[in-house]
Design a protein around this motif. Structure first.
Motif, PDB file in Angstrom:
ATOM      1  N   PRO A  35       0.841  -1.204   0.000  1.00  0.00           N
ATOM      2  CA  PRO A  35       0.000   0.000   0.000  1.00  0.00           C
ATOM      3  C   PRO A  35       0.878   1.256   0.000  1.00  0.00           C
ATOM      4  N   GLU A  36       0.295   2.358  -0.423  1.00  0.00           N
ATOM      5  CA  GLU A  36       1.052   3.617  -0.462  1.00  0.00           C
ATOM      6  C   GLU A  36       1.595   4.005   0.908  1.00  0.00           C
ATOM      7  N   THR A  37       0.872   3.646   1.956  1.00  0.00           N
ATOM      8  CA  THR A  37       1.324   3.987   3.308  1.00  0.00           C
ATOM      9  C   THR A  37       2.623   3.275   3.680  1.00  0.00           C
ATOM     10  N   LEU A  38       2.973   2.207   2.946  1.00  0.00           N
ATOM     11  CA  LEU A  38       4.193   1.452   3.214  1.00  0.00           C
ATOM     12  C   LEU A  38       5.240   1.614   2.116  1.00  0.00           C
ATOM     13  N   ARG A  39       4.798   1.822   0.899  1.00  0.00           N
ATOM     14  CA  ARG A  39       5.681   1.747  -0.265  1.00  0.00           C
ATOM     15  C   ARG A  39       6.798   2.784  -0.226  1.00  0.00           C
TER      16      ARG A  39
ATOM     17  N   LYS B  82      -4.283  -0.606  12.266  1.00  0.00           N
ATOM     18  CA  LYS B  82      -5.469  -0.480  13.105  1.00  0.00           C
ATOM     19  C   LYS B  82      -6.477   0.439  12.421  1.00  0.00           C
ATOM     20  N   ILE B  83      -7.728  -0.020  12.343  1.00  0.00           N
ATOM     21  CA  ILE B  83      -8.766   0.785  11.696  1.00  0.00           C
ATOM     22  C   ILE B  83      -9.872   1.131  12.692  1.00  0.00           C
ATOM     23  N   GLU B  84     -10.622   2.165  12.359  1.00  0.00           N
ATOM     24  CA  GLU B  84     -11.671   2.665  13.246  1.00  0.00           C
ATOM     25  C   GLU B  84     -13.032   2.101  12.849  1.00  0.00           C
ATOM     26  N   ARG B  85     -14.024   2.350  13.689  1.00  0.00           N
ATOM     27  CA  ARG B  85     -15.371   1.822  13.441  1.00  0.00           C
ATOM     28  C   ARG B  85     -15.925   2.300  12.099  1.00  0.00           C
ATOM     29  N   ASN B  86     -15.681   3.577  11.757  1.00  0.00           N
ATOM     30  CA  ASN B  86     -16.218   4.076  10.499  1.00  0.00           C
ATOM     31  C   ASN B  86     -15.578   3.370   9.304  1.00  0.00           C
ATOM     32  N   ASP B  87     -14.317   2.934   9.439  1.00  0.00           N
ATOM     33  CA  ASP B  87     -13.677   2.148   8.383  1.00  0.00           C
ATOM     34  C   ASP B  87     -14.363   0.793   8.238  1.00  0.00           C
ATOM     35  N   VAL B  88     -14.673   0.175   9.379  1.00  0.00           N
ATOM     36  CA  VAL B  88     -15.355  -1.127   9.364  1.00  0.00           C
ATOM     37  C   VAL B  88     -16.727  -0.990   8.697  1.00  0.00           C
ATOM     38  N   GLU B  89     -17.448   0.090   9.038  1.00  0.00           N
ATOM     39  CA  GLU B  89     -18.777   0.317   8.460  1.00  0.00           C
ATOM     40  C   GLU B  89     -18.717   0.516   6.954  1.00  0.00           C
ATOM     41  N   THR B  90     -17.633   1.129   6.478  1.00  0.00           N
ATOM     42  CA  THR B  90     -17.469   1.324   5.035  1.00  0.00           C
ATOM     43  C   THR B  90     -17.114   0.009   4.350  1.00  0.00           C
ATOM     44  N   LEU B  91     -16.230  -0.748   4.981  1.00  0.00           N
ATOM     45  CA  LEU B  91     -15.743  -1.988   4.375  1.00  0.00           C
ATOM     46  C   LEU B  91     -16.802  -3.075   4.286  1.00  0.00           C
ATOM     47  N   PHE B  92     -17.585  -3.254   5.354  1.00  0.00           N
ATOM     48  CA  PHE B  92     -18.447  -4.429   5.462  1.00  0.00           C
ATOM     49  C   PHE B  92     -19.853  -4.079   5.938  1.00  0.00           C
TER      50      PHE B  92
ATOM     51  N   SER C 119     -12.388   2.616   2.543  1.00  0.00           N
ATOM     52  CA  SER C 119     -12.285   3.993   3.022  1.00  0.00           C
ATOM     53  C   SER C 119     -10.932   4.524   2.560  1.00  0.00           C
ATOM     54  N   ASN C 120     -10.660   5.794   2.823  1.00  0.00           N
ATOM     55  CA  ASN C 120      -9.361   6.353   2.465  1.00  0.00           C
ATOM     56  C   ASN C 120      -8.224   5.627   3.174  1.00  0.00           C
TER      57      ASN C 120
END
Length: 213
Positions: free
Chosen positions: A39-43, A92-102, A125-126
């Motif tokens: 991912p861009e956050t690691l690359r 680590k992701i937040e609740r809003n990320d989980v809601e977007t993903l699934f 999510s972003n």
């Protein structure tokens, strides 16, 4: 004598060479490859080890390196050791990320016995772009573990009550069909729940390591 010891200590630190991730200590630096599999956050990014913890399970203990990058990006690194060793990065992701993903009703089935949840991604999510997969199948249900804020390589562990005891939690884990991405969910005794997206990569993705100050 103490003066000579300090000289020898400084010389030893200068000569210290890192050849494998399992040698990392606090303040050490790693540099990741610019592979498009990351991912861009690691690359192509550089991270410093800000802390070392460990997870203790019945049959194994895993060292965790907390990595801090630019803009205070925080990633967790463990080593997945089987026939080969892989880098396991966790975000680590937040609740809003989980809601977007699934779909949250589907996500809730992870905690239902016998632990056969199947998840399909709705959207990224972003934060989760390039970290997630289309589908996940549950493989771990309510595995008891202990989290220790110490380096198991140099410090003894105790799961029993007392000031040195680990923090108990239950682990739920899912993986995609290639076993290259996953989800770890840690449920703590106080009910707090933490969700991580995980990514498994070859050790060659670390292209440089050197001791920190």
């Amino acid at each position: 004598m103490s003066f000579l010891k300090n000289i020898f200590k400084k010389e030893a630190e200068v000569e210290r060479k890192l050849t494998h991730a399992n040698q990392l200590k606090k303040n050490d630096i790693i540099v990741l490859s610019d592979s498009f599999g990351l991912p861009e956050t690691l690359r192509g990014q550089e991270f410093q080890v800000s802390a070392i913890n460990c997870y203790e399970y019945e049959s194994k203990t895993e060292t965790e390196w907390v990595l801090k990058g630019t803009n205070n990006t925080q990633i967790y690194l463990t080593l997945d050791i089987d026939d080969e060793t892989y880098l396991k990065f966790s975000l680590k992701i937040e609740r809003n990320d989980v809601e977007t993903l699934f779909n949250l009703d589907d996500f809730a089935t992870i905690f239902d016995e016998p632990g056969n949840a199947f998840l399909e991604r709705q959207a990224d999510s972003n934060s989760t772009s390039q970290w997630s997969s289309d589908q996940y199948q549950q493989q771990t249900y309510s595995q008891v573990g202990y989290f220790h804020r110490k380096d198991n390589r140099v410090e003894s562990l105790s799961s029993y009550e007392g000031k040195d005891a680990g923090e108990q939690f239950e682990l739920y884990a899912l993986f995609d069909k290639e076993d290259t991405r996953g989800i770890d969910i840690e449920v703590w005794q106080d009910g707090d729940t933490e969700v991580f997206l995980t990514l498994f990569r070859p050790t060659t993705d670390i292209i440089d390591m050197y001791p920190g100050s």
